[in-house]
Design an enzyme around this catalytic site. Structure first.
Site, PDB file in Angstrom:
ATOM      1  N   LYS A 115      49.268 -15.450  11.660  1.00  0.00           N
ATOM      2  CA  LYS A 115      49.787 -15.478  13.038  1.00  0.00           C
ATOM      3  C   LYS A 115      50.972 -16.419  13.171  1.00  0.00           C
ATOM      4  O   LYS A 115      51.868 -16.168  13.974  1.00  0.00           O
ATOM      5  CB  LYS A 115      48.677 -15.869  14.027  1.00  0.00           C
ATOM      6  CG  LYS A 115      47.708 -14.730  14.279  1.00  0.00           C
ATOM      7  CD  LYS A 115      47.013 -14.867  15.619  1.00  0.00           C
ATOM      8  CE  LYS A 115      46.147 -13.660  15.894  1.00  0.00           C
ATOM      9  NZ  LYS A 115      45.361 -13.776  17.120  1.00  0.00           N
ATOM     10  N   LYS A 197      45.176  -3.993   7.994  1.00  0.00           N
ATOM     11  CA  LYS A 197      44.104  -3.880   9.001  1.00  0.00           C
ATOM     12  C   LYS A 197      44.616  -3.211  10.282  1.00  0.00           C
ATOM     13  O   LYS A 197      45.732  -3.476  10.699  1.00  0.00           O
ATOM     14  CB  LYS A 197      43.612  -5.300   9.322  1.00  0.00           C
ATOM     15  CG  LYS A 197      42.406  -5.366  10.219  1.00  0.00           C
ATOM     16  CD  LYS A 197      42.111  -6.795  10.659  1.00  0.00           C
ATOM     17  CE  LYS A 197      42.967  -7.211  11.819  1.00  0.00           C
ATOM     18  NZ  LYS A 197      42.526  -8.408  12.536  1.00  0.00           N
ATOM     19  N   LYS A 200      45.103  -4.547  17.251  1.00  0.00           N
ATOM     20  CA  LYS A 200      45.519  -4.201  18.606  1.00  0.00           C
ATOM     21  C   LYS A 200      46.952  -4.648  18.898  1.00  0.00           C
ATOM     22  O   LYS A 200      47.573  -4.150  19.821  1.00  0.00           O
ATOM     23  CB  LYS A 200      44.540  -4.710  19.674  1.00  0.00           C
ATOM     24  CG  LYS A 200      44.086  -6.164  19.595  1.00  0.00           C
ATOM     25  CD  LYS A 200      43.209  -6.521  20.810  1.00  0.00           C
ATOM     26  CE  LYS A 200      41.895  -7.192  20.548  1.00  0.00           C
ATOM     27  NZ  LYS A 200      41.880  -8.551  20.039  1.00  0.00           N
TER      28      LYS A 200
HETATM   29  P1  TYM Z   1      39.332 -10.100  17.878  1.00  0.00           P
HETATM   30  O1  TYM Z   1      39.479 -10.081  19.357  1.00  0.00           O
HETATM   31  O2  TYM Z   1      40.579 -10.093  17.054  1.00  0.00           O
HETATM   32  O3  TYM Z   1      38.452  -8.906  17.401  1.00  0.00           O
HETATM   33  C1  TYM Z   1      37.180  -8.649  17.971  1.00  0.00           C
HETATM   34  C2  TYM Z   1      36.232  -8.174  16.903  1.00  0.00           C
HETATM   35  O4  TYM Z   1      36.737  -6.970  16.296  1.00  0.00           O
HETATM   36  C3  TYM Z   1      36.740  -7.120  14.876  1.00  0.00           C
HETATM   37  N1  TYM Z   1      37.886  -6.351  14.337  1.00  0.00           N
HETATM   38  C4  TYM Z   1      37.777  -5.419  13.384  1.00  0.00           C
HETATM   39  N2  TYM Z   1      36.717  -4.965  12.694  1.00  0.00           N
HETATM   40  C5  TYM Z   1      36.951  -3.981  11.788  1.00  0.00           C
HETATM   41  N3  TYM Z   1      38.174  -3.445  11.546  1.00  0.00           N
HETATM   42  C6  TYM Z   1      39.267  -3.885  12.218  1.00  0.00           C
HETATM   43  N4  TYM Z   1      40.461  -3.347  11.988  1.00  0.00           N
HETATM   44  C7  TYM Z   1      39.081  -4.918  13.191  1.00  0.00           C
HETATM   45  N5  TYM Z   1      39.936  -5.560  14.030  1.00  0.00           N
HETATM   46  C8  TYM Z   1      39.180  -6.441  14.716  1.00  0.00           C
HETATM   47  C9  TYM Z   1      36.911  -8.614  14.647  1.00  0.00           C
HETATM   48  O5  TYM Z   1      36.467  -8.984  13.368  1.00  0.00           O
HETATM   49  C10 TYM Z   1      36.037  -9.185  15.761  1.00  0.00           C
HETATM   50  O6  TYM Z   1      34.684  -9.212  15.368  1.00  0.00           O
HETATM   51  N6  TYM Z   1      38.319 -14.925  16.968  1.00  0.00           N
HETATM   52  C11 TYM Z   1      37.759 -13.659  17.367  1.00  0.00           C
HETATM   53  C12 TYM Z   1      37.109 -13.709  18.721  1.00  0.00           C
HETATM   54  C13 TYM Z   1      36.115 -14.778  18.899  1.00  0.00           C
HETATM   55  C14 TYM Z   1      34.778 -14.787  18.410  1.00  0.00           C
HETATM   56  C15 TYM Z   1      34.208 -15.984  18.888  1.00  0.00           C
HETATM   57  C16 TYM Z   1      34.055 -13.880  17.632  1.00  0.00           C
HETATM   58  C17 TYM Z   1      36.291 -15.931  19.610  1.00  0.00           C
HETATM   59  N7  TYM Z   1      35.147 -16.642  19.605  1.00  0.00           N
HETATM   60  C18 TYM Z   1      32.893 -16.326  18.586  1.00  0.00           C
HETATM   61  C19 TYM Z   1      32.728 -14.255  17.324  1.00  0.00           C
HETATM   62  C20 TYM Z   1      32.163 -15.434  17.788  1.00  0.00           C
HETATM   63  C21 TYM Z   1      38.860 -12.612  17.404  1.00  0.00           C
HETATM   64  O7  TYM Z   1      40.020 -12.922  17.504  1.00  0.00           O
HETATM   65  O8  TYM Z   1      38.418 -11.325  17.437  1.00  0.00           O
END
Ligand code: TYM
Length: 332
Positions: A115, A197, A200
């Protein structure tokens, strides 16, 4: 553990339209824990501002992400659904945990490296300490399991390390959490560049299938998916595009790869892509319908947010007060 139940905790950033990567890697799996576990699923708006957001868009997406949780079958009576910034304990614990996290540990986080390269003009301190806020999210609720995609594994491991370190200094305070990574959907790849990957924030809309795309759009995107010059539908090294399509098809149908290979033996890529597109669109149609219905009822979404925040704050403040005492703050 909370009230004799194990705890499942996860979060999604309202930083863009959610993709089938978010759905298959995380969201779709959340409801598996609803019965046996005490579950907390959070819309992590504080994480989202580590990258510049348009305020009105962030607000809109916060409602939308909550509506998607509900549309994916998470019953607010059974799952605590809430917005991170409504529970101030997250930010407060994050500060404390910052003092128990090493600069070197944060420097090794691959998401920070990615990032900060992508947003080179805004490498802010929040982007760097983001994993500490995530550790605070998880540790506040005495979490046992964290269902996430593989890209979040490193962050959950850091949360474990912080918990172990803190417990070592002050005696048992936090449950040490485990990441739970789904076997098939852990990393859904871009349809345009299948070695990358699906994200979004991708600027190429054809690379990404959004949960809320309509049927025609979903099918069009799958038809354009990058594959290879081979013709066989087979899961194999070097066939990243086909492997990704097989993974997506497997996640939606529950079929194993060998079963998919048999189903499409002798058939062309065109036919396979169409089948994946149709299956994906059909599985997402009820989610989209329910989402559209819910989004019209802002008052209901706000009730869910309020109740969720009150419940989350109750548990979070218990942990926070314990932490404050252990580190030597005066509790009045
Ligand atoms: P975020 O918002 O980027 O993504 C949310 C969840 O989606 C999963 N994910 C994917 N899984 C499979 N293939 C993909 N292409 C893909 N893109 C995204 C991510 O692994 C995630 O599980 N830091 C985290 C959010 C967060 C969080 C937490 C998660 C903040 N606090 C506490 C768990 C526990 C994040 O940015 O996810």
């Amino acid at each position: 553990m909370l009230n004799d139940k194990k705890v499942s905790y996860s979060g999604i950033q309202p930083s863009g339209n959610l993709t089938i990567g978010n759905y298959l890697g995380a969201l779709k799996n959340f409801s598996e824990y609803s019965e046996k576990y005490k579950t907390f699923y959070c819309v992590v708006d504080e994480h989202a501002i580590t990258v510049r957001q348009v305020p009105a868009e962030l607000r809109k997406r916060t409602y939308e992400t909550l509506a998607l949780y509900l549309a994916c079958g998470l019953d607010p009576e059974q799952n605590c659904l809430y917005v991170q910034s409504h529970v101030p304990a997250h930010a407060e614990l994050a500060w404390i945990l910052n003092c128990y996290t090493m600069f070197g540990e944060l420097s090794r986080m691959t998401q920070f490296k990615d990032k900060s390269a992508k947003h080179a003009n805004n490498v802010n301190a929040g982007l760097f300490t983001y994993p500490v806020l995530m550790a605070a999210d998880i540790l506040l609720y005495q979490t046992d399991v964290v269902p996430v995609g593989i890209d979040q594994k490193q962050h959950v491991e850091l949360a474990r390390d912080i918990a172990v370190r803190f417990n070592g200094v002050y005696s048992d305070t936090f449950t040490v959490p485990e990441p739970i990574i789904s076997k098939t959907g852990k990393k859904i790849m871009s349809l345009a560049e299948p070695t990358k990957k699906m994200s979004k924030s991708d600027e190429n809309a054809n690379a990404v299938v959004y949960i809320l795309d309509d049927k025609d759009t979903v099918i069009r995107k799958f038809k354009r998916a990058v594959t290879d010059s081979d013709t066989e539908i087979k899961y194999a090294e070097g066939k990243d595009g086909i492997n990704n399509l097989m993974t997506i098809y497997s996640c939606f149908t529950g079929k194993e790869f060998d079963e998919i290979e048999r189903e499409f033996a002798g058939k062309g890529y065109g036919e396979f892509k169409l089948a994946v597109g149709e299956t994906c669109a059909d599985c997402l149609a009820p989610v989209r319908e329910e989402f559209n219905r819910l989004l019209k009822d802002k008052a209901y979404l706000e009730t869910v947010m309020k109740n969720g925040a009150a419940e989350a704050a109750y548990y979070a403040n218990k942990t926070l007060s314990k932490v404050r005492r252990k580190v030597g703050f005066v509790n009045l």
